[in-house]
Design an enzyme around this catalytic site. Structure first.
Site, short mmCIF file in Angstrom:
data_model
loop_
_atom_site.label_atom_id
_atom_site.label_comp_id
_atom_site.label_asym_id
_atom_site.label_seq_id
_atom_site.Cartn_x
_atom_site.Cartn_y
_atom_site.Cartn_z
N HIS A 60 0.81 -1.32 -0.12
CA HIS A 60 -0.08 0.06 0.06
C HIS A 60 0.93 1.40 0.21
O HIS A 60 2.05 1.07 0.35
CB HIS A 60 -1.00 0.02 1.26
CG HIS A 60 -0.52 0.01 2.36
ND1 HIS A 60 0.47 -1.04 2.85
CD2 HIS A 60 -0.38 0.79 3.55
CE1 HIS A 60 0.71 -0.69 4.34
NE2 HIS A 60 0.46 0.46 4.50
N HIS A 62 1.29 3.84 1.93
CA HIS A 62 1.84 4.59 3.15
C HIS A 62 3.11 4.76 3.00
O HIS A 62 3.89 3.61 2.69
CB HIS A 62 1.22 3.87 4.57
CG HIS A 62 -0.29 4.39 4.85
ND1 HIS A 62 -0.99 3.40 5.84
CD2 HIS A 62 -1.00 5.06 4.30
CE1 HIS A 62 -2.20 4.30 5.83
NE2 HIS A 62 -2.15 5.02 4.82
N ASP A 64 5.69 4.41 5.16
CA ASP A 64 6.49 3.09 5.88
C ASP A 64 6.75 2.13 5.10
O ASP A 64 7.46 1.09 5.38
CB ASP A 64 6.48 3.20 7.21
CG ASP A 64 4.70 2.73 7.47
OD1 ASP A 64 4.05 2.94 6.61
OD2 ASP A 64 4.59 2.00 8.52
N HIS A 65 5.90 1.96 4.09
CA HIS A 65 6.05 0.69 3.19
C HIS A 65 6.49 1.18 1.54
O HIS A 65 6.51 0.25 0.77
CB HIS A 65 4.57 0.29 2.95
CG HIS A 65 4.17 -0.39 4.48
ND1 HIS A 65 4.10 -1.58 4.78
CD2 HIS A 65 3.68 0.06 5.28
CE1 HIS A 65 3.76 -1.97 5.89
NE2 HIS A 65 3.47 -0.56 6.24
N HIS A 140 -7.24 -1.90 5.25
CA HIS A 140 -6.53 -0.84 6.16
C HIS A 140 -7.31 0.62 5.81
O HIS A 140 -8.27 0.64 5.36
CB HIS A 140 -4.95 -1.04 5.73
CG HIS A 140 -4.25 -0.18 6.73
ND1 HIS A 140 -4.09 -0.12 8.13
CD2 HIS A 140 -3.13 0.60 6.16
CE1 HIS A 140 -3.19 0.74 8.47
NE2 HIS A 140 -2.50 1.00 7.34
N ASP A 210 -0.23 -4.30 6.56
CA ASP A 210 -1.10 -3.77 7.48
C ASP A 210 -2.66 -3.82 7.19
O ASP A 210 -3.04 -3.81 6.20
CB ASP A 210 -0.84 -2.13 7.22
CG ASP A 210 0.57 -1.64 7.68
OD1 ASP A 210 1.22 -2.43 7.66
OD2 ASP A 210 0.79 -0.26 7.84
N HIS A 268 5.89 -5.36 12.25
CA HIS A 268 5.38 -3.98 12.36
C HIS A 268 4.93 -3.69 13.55
O HIS A 268 3.90 -2.90 13.76
CB HIS A 268 3.93 -4.17 11.21
CG HIS A 268 3.70 -2.63 10.89
ND1 HIS A 268 2.73 -2.24 11.42
CD2 HIS A 268 4.33 -2.03 9.82
CE1 HIS A 268 2.37 -0.94 10.98
NE2 HIS A 268 3.02 -1.00 9.63
#
Length: 303
Positions: A60, A62, A64-65, A140, A210, A268
């Site tokens: 996804h 976001h 941090d990914h 998510h 997530d 995570h």
């Protein structure tokens, strides 16, 4: 099958805690899964060969990914990459990457091929003669997928003693590995199971990024040998998990138990917890074989 954890922490990167990224080596492929900030440094730390990475899977968008991806692509350029790069990511990833390249005046000398994902149903997104990859639709705060990596059945193993006993010519060895019976010159049929051993058991790996607790994914990952499932929170903070659409270690274990997995890897982690063993202890109340991800840690799974 070898899994290398490049980063396994949530939200913001820190000196001793990188956001999500993993390297999966399976049947000759080197797949990069998610690409948080610092991924290319982590790749160097584990001695990964950048040129072997031909497929990147992004769960996804976001940060941090995902935020490590533009820098990694730029580094591929600087290293003189010529081999094509396939990126499997939610719709919008292509627009974001190409805009950054345009604004920086960059030009990629290698083919950059985007496979944008938007279906809420599980899809086959990669397949060759050795491995297949399917999406695992998750829930998510933004559109998110996990990924299921599955080996295909390999060749049978030659029983060299039996083959020599029957004086079978080497030209028939491949047929035996392919599962065929052999007919001798005198017409006698030798069943394949007398000339070969079963192939190694197929490996499979489910990366569940997530997501809120989502039992519906069990139908997709049932029987998967190894499952990585996010465990941002402990059950004592289950209300935060529900609010942010994340999972607890206990819920991750429930998924692994329902899916009849052989091993569960947690990751995570929220930085609010100082002791990762608390995640393992909580998950083990439901599921026995629980492993903790750590930045730079390698897991080797034998057939």
């Amino acid at each position: 099958m070898k899994l290398t954890i490049l980063g396994c922490h949530s939200a913001t990167p820190r000196n001793n805690a990188r956001p999500t990224s993993q390297l999966l080596e399976i049947r000759g492929h080197l797949f990069l899964i998610d690409c948080g900030e610092g991924t290319q440094v982590a790749l160097r730390n584990v001695g990964a060969k950048f040129s072997r990475i031909k497929h990147i899977f992004i769960s996804h968008l976001h940060g941090d990914h995902f935020f490590g991806l533009p820098g990694l692509i730029s580094t591929f350029h600087l290293l003189g990459r010529e081999v094509e790069l396939h990126i499997y990511a939610p719709k919008g990833a292509k627009e974001a990457i190409l805009l950054l390249l345009k604004l920086s005046g960059s030009w990629m000398p290698f083919p950059l091929i985007f496979h944008e994902l938007e279906s809420k149903e599980s899809q086959l997104i990669f397949e060759d003669e050795k491995v297949s990859v399917r999406t695992i639709p998750l829930q998510h705060r933004v559109y998110t997928n996990g990924f299921l990596f599955e080996e295909k059945q390999g060749e049978r193993k030659l029983n060299i003693d039996a083959v020599q006993q029957w004086e079978i010519d080497v030209c028939y060895y491949q047929n035996i590995k392919n599962g065929k019976d052999i007919v001798l010159d005198n017409g006698k049929i030798i069943p394949n199971d007398q000339l070969s051993f079963p192939p190694a058991r197929e490996q499979s790996y489910a990366f569940c990024s997530d997501t809120m607790y989502l039992p519906e994914i069990v139908d997709i990952i049932k029987g998967t040998r190894v499952i990585y499932h996010e465990s941002t929170f402990l059950q004592s903070n289950v209300e935060l998990a529900e609010k942010t659409r994340h999972s607890t270690a206990l819920q991750a274990a429930q998924i692994a138990e329902k899916a009849q997995a052989e091993a569960l890897i947690l990751g995570h982690y929220s930085s609010r917890y100082g002791n990762k063993n608390l995640f393992k202890e909580e998950a083990e109340t439901i599921f026995e074989n629980v492993l903790l991800s750590e930045d730079g840690k390698e897991f080797l799974f034998e057939n």
